[in-house]
Design a protein around this motif. Structure first.
Motif, short mmCIF file in Angstrom:
data_model
loop_
_atom_site.label_atom_id
_atom_site.label_comp_id
_atom_site.label_asym_id
_atom_site.label_seq_id
_atom_site.Cartn_x
_atom_site.Cartn_y
_atom_site.Cartn_z
N GLU A 103 0.83 -1.21 0.00
CA GLU A 103 0.00 0.00 0.00
C GLU A 103 0.86 1.26 0.00
O GLU A 103 0.49 2.27 -0.58
CB GLU A 103 -0.92 0.00 1.22
N VAL A 104 2.00 1.21 0.66
CA VAL A 104 2.85 2.38 0.81
C VAL A 104 3.73 2.62 -0.42
O VAL A 104 3.98 3.76 -0.79
CB VAL A 104 3.73 2.24 2.09
N THR A 105 4.15 1.58 -1.08
CA THR A 105 5.08 1.70 -2.19
C THR A 105 4.57 2.63 -3.30
O THR A 105 5.32 3.52 -3.73
CB THR A 105 5.44 0.31 -2.75
N PRO A 106 3.34 2.49 -3.78
CA PRO A 106 2.88 3.41 -4.84
C PRO A 106 2.82 4.86 -4.35
O PRO A 106 3.12 5.79 -5.11
CB PRO A 106 1.48 2.92 -5.20
N ILE A 107 2.47 5.05 -3.10
CA ILE A 107 2.41 6.40 -2.55
C ILE A 107 3.80 7.02 -2.51
O ILE A 107 4.00 8.17 -2.89
CB ILE A 107 1.77 6.38 -1.14
N LEU A 108 4.78 6.24 -2.07
CA LEU A 108 6.15 6.74 -2.03
C LEU A 108 6.68 7.03 -3.43
O LEU A 108 7.40 8.01 -3.63
CB LEU A 108 7.06 5.74 -1.31
N SER A 109 6.30 6.23 -4.38
CA SER A 109 6.72 6.46 -5.77
C SER A 109 6.16 7.77 -6.29
O SER A 109 6.86 8.55 -6.95
CB SER A 109 6.27 5.31 -6.67
N ARG A 110 4.89 8.03 -6.00
CA ARG A 110 4.29 9.30 -6.42
C ARG A 110 4.95 10.48 -5.72
O ARG A 110 5.18 11.53 -6.32
CB ARG A 110 2.78 9.30 -6.17
N MET A 111 5.26 10.31 -4.43
CA MET A 111 5.93 11.37 -3.68
C MET A 111 7.30 11.66 -4.30
O MET A 111 7.68 12.82 -4.46
CB MET A 111 6.08 10.98 -2.21
N GLU A 112 8.01 10.62 -4.65
CA GLU A 112 9.33 10.80 -5.26
C GLU A 112 9.20 11.53 -6.59
O GLU A 112 10.00 12.42 -6.90
CB GLU A 112 10.01 9.45 -5.46
N ALA A 113 8.18 11.19 -7.36
CA ALA A 113 7.96 11.86 -8.64
C ALA A 113 7.65 13.34 -8.42
O ALA A 113 8.13 14.20 -9.17
CB ALA A 113 6.82 11.19 -9.40
N GLN A 114 6.88 13.64 -7.39
CA GLN A 114 6.55 15.04 -7.10
C GLN A 114 7.79 15.82 -6.64
O GLN A 114 7.97 16.97 -7.01
CB GLN A 114 5.46 15.12 -6.03
N ILE B 40 2.54 13.22 -20.66
CA ILE B 40 1.08 13.13 -20.50
C ILE B 40 0.71 11.98 -19.57
O ILE B 40 -0.14 12.12 -18.69
CB ILE B 40 0.39 12.99 -21.87
N ARG B 41 1.37 10.83 -19.74
CA ARG B 41 1.09 9.69 -18.85
C ARG B 41 1.39 10.05 -17.39
O ARG B 41 0.62 9.72 -16.51
CB ARG B 41 1.93 8.47 -19.27
N GLU B 42 2.50 10.74 -17.17
CA GLU B 42 2.87 11.12 -15.81
C GLU B 42 1.85 12.07 -15.21
O GLU B 42 1.48 11.95 -14.05
CB GLU B 42 4.26 11.77 -15.83
N VAL B 43 1.37 13.03 -16.01
CA VAL B 43 0.37 13.96 -15.52
C VAL B 43 -0.91 13.24 -15.18
O VAL B 43 -1.52 13.46 -14.12
CB VAL B 43 0.10 15.08 -16.56
N VAL B 44 -1.34 12.34 -16.04
CA VAL B 44 -2.57 11.57 -15.79
C VAL B 44 -2.43 10.74 -14.53
O VAL B 44 -3.33 10.69 -13.69
CB VAL B 44 -2.92 10.70 -17.02
N GLU B 45 -1.29 10.08 -14.35
CA GLU B 45 -1.07 9.27 -13.16
C GLU B 45 -1.09 10.14 -11.89
O GLU B 45 -1.63 9.73 -10.86
CB GLU B 45 0.25 8.52 -13.25
N THR B 46 -0.51 11.32 -11.99
CA THR B 46 -0.46 12.22 -10.84
C THR B 46 -1.86 12.70 -10.46
O THR B 46 -2.19 12.75 -9.29
CB THR B 46 0.43 13.43 -11.14
N LEU B 47 -2.64 13.02 -11.48
CA LEU B 47 -4.00 13.51 -11.20
C LEU B 47 -4.91 12.37 -10.82
O LEU B 47 -5.85 12.49 -10.09
CB LEU B 47 -4.55 14.26 -12.41
#
Length: 61
Positions: free
Chosen positions: A8-19, A54-61
């Motif tokens: 559960e935490v891994t995808p959240i951390l990945s998004r945080m790293e991307a941000q 575009i993929r990254e923006v969509v994933e972020t939103l």
């Protein structure tokens, strides 16, 4: 932590790293603007993978 919690935490951390990466790039861009204003800017042309952006923006939103 249990393995389920890691999953559960891994995808959240990945998004945080991307941000963080995005914010770092924004800061660098702002520094470049100040260099441009001071007429001390050097640049290199780079290709942009618009599909990936575009993929990254969509994933972020």
């Amino acid at each position: 932590m249990k393995q389920k919690e890691y999953k559960e935490v891994t995808p959240i951390l990945s998004r945080m790293e991307a941000q963080v990466t995005t914010l770092t790039q924004l800061i660098n861009d702002l520094l470049d603007v100040s260099k441009i204003q001071m007429e001390r800017f050097d640049y290199t042309d780079e290709q942009l993978d618009i599909d990936a952006v575009i993929r990254e923006v969509v994933e972020t939103l």
